[in-house]
Write a protein that holds these residues in place. Structure first.
Motif, PDB file in Angstrom:
ATOM      1  N   ILE A  83       0.740  -1.085   0.048  1.00  0.00           N
ATOM      2  CA  ILE A  83      -0.002  -0.073   0.087  1.00  0.00           C
ATOM      3  C   ILE A  83       0.781   1.154  -0.194  1.00  0.00           C
ATOM      4  O   ILE A  83       0.405   2.283  -0.462  1.00  0.00           O
ATOM      5  CB  ILE A  83      -1.029   0.140   1.124  1.00  0.00           C
ATOM      6  CG1 ILE A  83      -1.990   1.243   1.211  1.00  0.00           C
ATOM      7  CG2 ILE A  83      -0.282   0.084   2.329  1.00  0.00           C
ATOM      8  CD1 ILE A  83      -3.081   0.783   0.274  1.00  0.00           C
ATOM      9  N   LYS A  84       2.016   1.120   0.725  1.00  0.00           N
ATOM     10  CA  LYS A  84       3.025   2.498   0.593  1.00  0.00           C
ATOM     11  C   LYS A  84       3.289   2.835  -0.815  1.00  0.00           C
ATOM     12  O   LYS A  84       3.480   4.064  -1.066  1.00  0.00           O
ATOM     13  CB  LYS A  84       4.228   1.834   1.459  1.00  0.00           C
ATOM     14  CG  LYS A  84       4.865   2.912   1.809  1.00  0.00           C
ATOM     15  CD  LYS A  84       6.317   2.680   2.903  1.00  0.00           C
ATOM     16  CE  LYS A  84       7.368   3.469   2.447  1.00  0.00           C
ATOM     17  NZ  LYS A  84       8.763   3.363   2.764  1.00  0.00           N
ATOM     18  N   THR A  85       3.685   1.746  -1.568  1.00  0.00           N
ATOM     19  CA  THR A  85       3.812   2.265  -3.022  1.00  0.00           C
ATOM     20  C   THR A  85       2.703   2.860  -3.559  1.00  0.00           C
ATOM     21  O   THR A  85       3.140   4.051  -4.419  1.00  0.00           O
ATOM     22  CB  THR A  85       4.153   0.971  -3.787  1.00  0.00           C
ATOM     23  OG1 THR A  85       5.002   0.087  -3.009  1.00  0.00           O
ATOM     24  CG2 THR A  85       4.855   1.072  -5.356  1.00  0.00           C
ATOM     25  N   LEU A  86       1.494   2.346  -3.390  1.00  0.00           N
ATOM     26  CA  LEU A  86       0.476   3.115  -4.158  1.00  0.00           C
ATOM     27  C   LEU A  86       0.317   4.648  -3.807  1.00  0.00           C
ATOM     28  O   LEU A  86       0.069   5.515  -4.341  1.00  0.00           O
ATOM     29  CB  LEU A  86      -0.823   2.364  -3.563  1.00  0.00           C
ATOM     30  CG  LEU A  86      -1.355   1.236  -4.584  1.00  0.00           C
ATOM     31  CD1 LEU A  86      -2.407   0.349  -3.971  1.00  0.00           C
ATOM     32  CD2 LEU A  86      -1.778   2.075  -5.771  1.00  0.00           C
ATOM     33  N   ILE A  87       0.394   4.742  -2.332  1.00  0.00           N
ATOM     34  CA  ILE A  87       0.549   6.100  -1.660  1.00  0.00           C
ATOM     35  C   ILE A  87       1.465   6.945  -2.220  1.00  0.00           C
ATOM     36  O   ILE A  87       1.246   8.174  -2.427  1.00  0.00           O
ATOM     37  CB  ILE A  87       0.527   6.055  -0.039  1.00  0.00           C
ATOM     38  CG1 ILE A  87      -0.884   5.105   0.467  1.00  0.00           C
ATOM     39  CG2 ILE A  87       0.543   7.338   0.709  1.00  0.00           C
ATOM     40  CD1 ILE A  87      -0.675   4.771   1.748  1.00  0.00           C
ATOM     41  N   ILE A  88       2.575   6.294  -2.251  1.00  0.00           N
ATOM     42  CA  ILE A  88       4.013   7.441  -2.880  1.00  0.00           C
ATOM     43  C   ILE A  88       3.675   7.750  -3.950  1.00  0.00           C
ATOM     44  O   ILE A  88       3.522   8.906  -4.359  1.00  0.00           O
ATOM     45  CB  ILE A  88       5.047   6.458  -2.748  1.00  0.00           C
ATOM     46  CG1 ILE A  88       5.666   6.537  -1.257  1.00  0.00           C
ATOM     47  CG2 ILE A  88       6.205   7.093  -3.587  1.00  0.00           C
ATOM     48  CD1 ILE A  88       6.847   5.556  -0.918  1.00  0.00           C
ATOM     49  N   LEU A  89       3.255   6.842  -5.131  1.00  0.00           N
ATOM     50  CA  LEU A  89       2.971   7.248  -6.374  1.00  0.00           C
ATOM     51  C   LEU A  89       1.582   8.153  -6.542  1.00  0.00           C
ATOM     52  O   LEU A  89       1.713   9.136  -7.272  1.00  0.00           O
ATOM     53  CB  LEU A  89       2.609   5.871  -7.266  1.00  0.00           C
ATOM     54  CG  LEU A  89       3.741   5.043  -7.392  1.00  0.00           C
ATOM     55  CD1 LEU A  89       3.376   3.823  -8.139  1.00  0.00           C
ATOM     56  CD2 LEU A  89       4.977   5.695  -8.038  1.00  0.00           C
ATOM     57  N   ALA A  90       0.538   8.045  -5.686  1.00  0.00           N
ATOM     58  CA  ALA A  90      -0.581   8.721  -5.608  1.00  0.00           C
ATOM     59  C   ALA A  90      -0.140  10.085  -5.145  1.00  0.00           C
ATOM     60  O   ALA A  90      -0.567  11.305  -5.726  1.00  0.00           O
ATOM     61  CB  ALA A  90      -1.456   8.046  -4.954  1.00  0.00           C
ATOM     62  N   ILE A  91       0.456  10.367  -4.199  1.00  0.00           N
ATOM     63  CA  ILE A  91       0.968  11.535  -3.561  1.00  0.00           C
ATOM     64  C   ILE A  91       1.786  12.336  -4.683  1.00  0.00           C
ATOM     65  O   ILE A  91       1.582  13.449  -4.883  1.00  0.00           O
ATOM     66  CB  ILE A  91       1.352  11.333  -2.212  1.00  0.00           C
ATOM     67  CG1 ILE A  91       0.491  11.125  -1.191  1.00  0.00           C
ATOM     68  CG2 ILE A  91       2.075  13.084  -1.746  1.00  0.00           C
ATOM     69  CD1 ILE A  91       0.998  10.800   0.214  1.00  0.00           C
TER      70      ILE A  91
END
Lengths: 138, 185
Positions: free
Chosen positions: B123-131
């Motif tokens: 989920i951290k990857t998703l959050i980083i790319l999204a932010i």
């Protein structure tokens, strides 16, 4: 139609160059913001050097476009806050995602599909700016 | 021919980008990639709710065609014009990135830790790319341009607003990599 073929070809040239120069690489962006290589500075610096010459050449010779129109480069309106704050926000994102709005599409074409998340949320970010525009200092 | 398949040096790439900008000007248009995000918002119907997106986007179709070109260019460069995709960054960067957990530094085009499809399970990857995406979209529109519009076109045209924006790009980038990266990676 012929016009669109011109835009498409220029896009392809830019896309190939952004990928082959590695300006679309997250790693190169990291290295740039760490001042650990000249590579990205060389790209931006040499693009600017030739870019300034090209634009001066257009202006001094009053060059017309392929379609016989006057070439106008719209001047950015005066201001400080929007450029500095907006620029800083973009810089944070550029370093985090390792891609700016050109390379995003280049990476998509190169087959790095996770970039679609960056693109989708960049659309959301653009939308949010539209929503809050009048409340922000410009 | 081998030279083409190797990564292109800065003194070839930089001038080619300037030539791209010059050709676009000769075709009557100004190089700027981030405005496509605004155009796409309009196409998706953002204008129904937000005035900023109420305009005739068909006037910007040309720029979407440029985007299509860059996608095709990325495909051609990665699949037909490269023998090896590894980005040979400086040993200092590799060492630092390794210690931050990016073991793919120097061995890939993008960090596999963020850009492999399997990385999305975290989920951290998703959050980083999204932010990252939100900051890019919001920041470029706020600043009225990105690397192509400000750093290349605006500075080439010697515009002060572009210089302020580019200084901002660097302030943001330096903060992210030097202050925030050690906290999140």
């Amino acid at each position: 139609m012929k016009k669109y073929l011109t835009y498409l070809s220029i896009g392809i040239l830019i896309g190939i160059t952004l990928f082959k120069s590695e300006a679309a690489s997250w790693f190169r962006i990291y290295e740039m913001f760490k001042f650990q290589s000249f590579h990205m500075y060389g790209i931006i610096g040499s693009a600017l050097f030739l870019g300034i010459i090209c634009i001066q050449f257009i202006k001094r010779n009053n060059l017309k476009s392929f379609y016989k129109e006057t070439i106008v480069i719209p001047a950015k309106e005066k201001g400080f806050y929007r450029y500095f704050i907006g620029g800083t926000i973009f810089g944070l994102g550029w370093a985090l995602a390792g891609a700016c709005p050109g390379p995003m599409y280049v990476l998509l074409g190169a087959g790095f599909f996770n970039i679609l998340i960056v693109i989708a949320f960049a659309l959301l970010g653009t939308y949010l700016y539209g929503v809050f525009k009048d409340k922000l200092p410009h | 021919m081998d030279i083409i398949f190797q990564p292109w040096p800065w003194y070839i790439s930089g001038p080619l980008i300037a030539i791209g900008m010059f050709l676009l000007l000769l075709a009557g248009k100004t190089f700027g990639m981030s405005s496509n995000l605004k155009t796409m918002c309009s196409i998706l119907g953002a204008g129904k709710k937000v005035k900023f997106f109420q305009y005739d986007w068909t006037a910007y179709k040309w720029n979407l065609v440029v985007v299509l070109g860059t996608i095709i260019g990325g495909f051609i460069a990665a699949n037909l014009l490269s023998s090896n995709l590894n980005v040979n960054i400086s040993p200092a960067s590799v060492a630092e990135l390794n210690s931050l957990g990016f073991k793919s530094a120097g061995k890939a085009y993008l960090p596999t830790e963020l850009f492999n499809l399997s990385a999305l399970k975290d989920i951290k990857t998703l959050i980083i790319l999204a932010i990252g995406g939100v900051l890019i979209g919001f920041g470029t529109r706020y600043a009225g341009g990105c690397t192509s519009g400000h750093a290349i076109t605006g500075l080439s045209n010697l515009q002060l607003p572009s210089l302020i924006a580019v200084i901002g790009f660097f302030v943001g980038g330096l903060i992210m990599i030097n202050l925030i990266f050690p906290l999140i990676f």
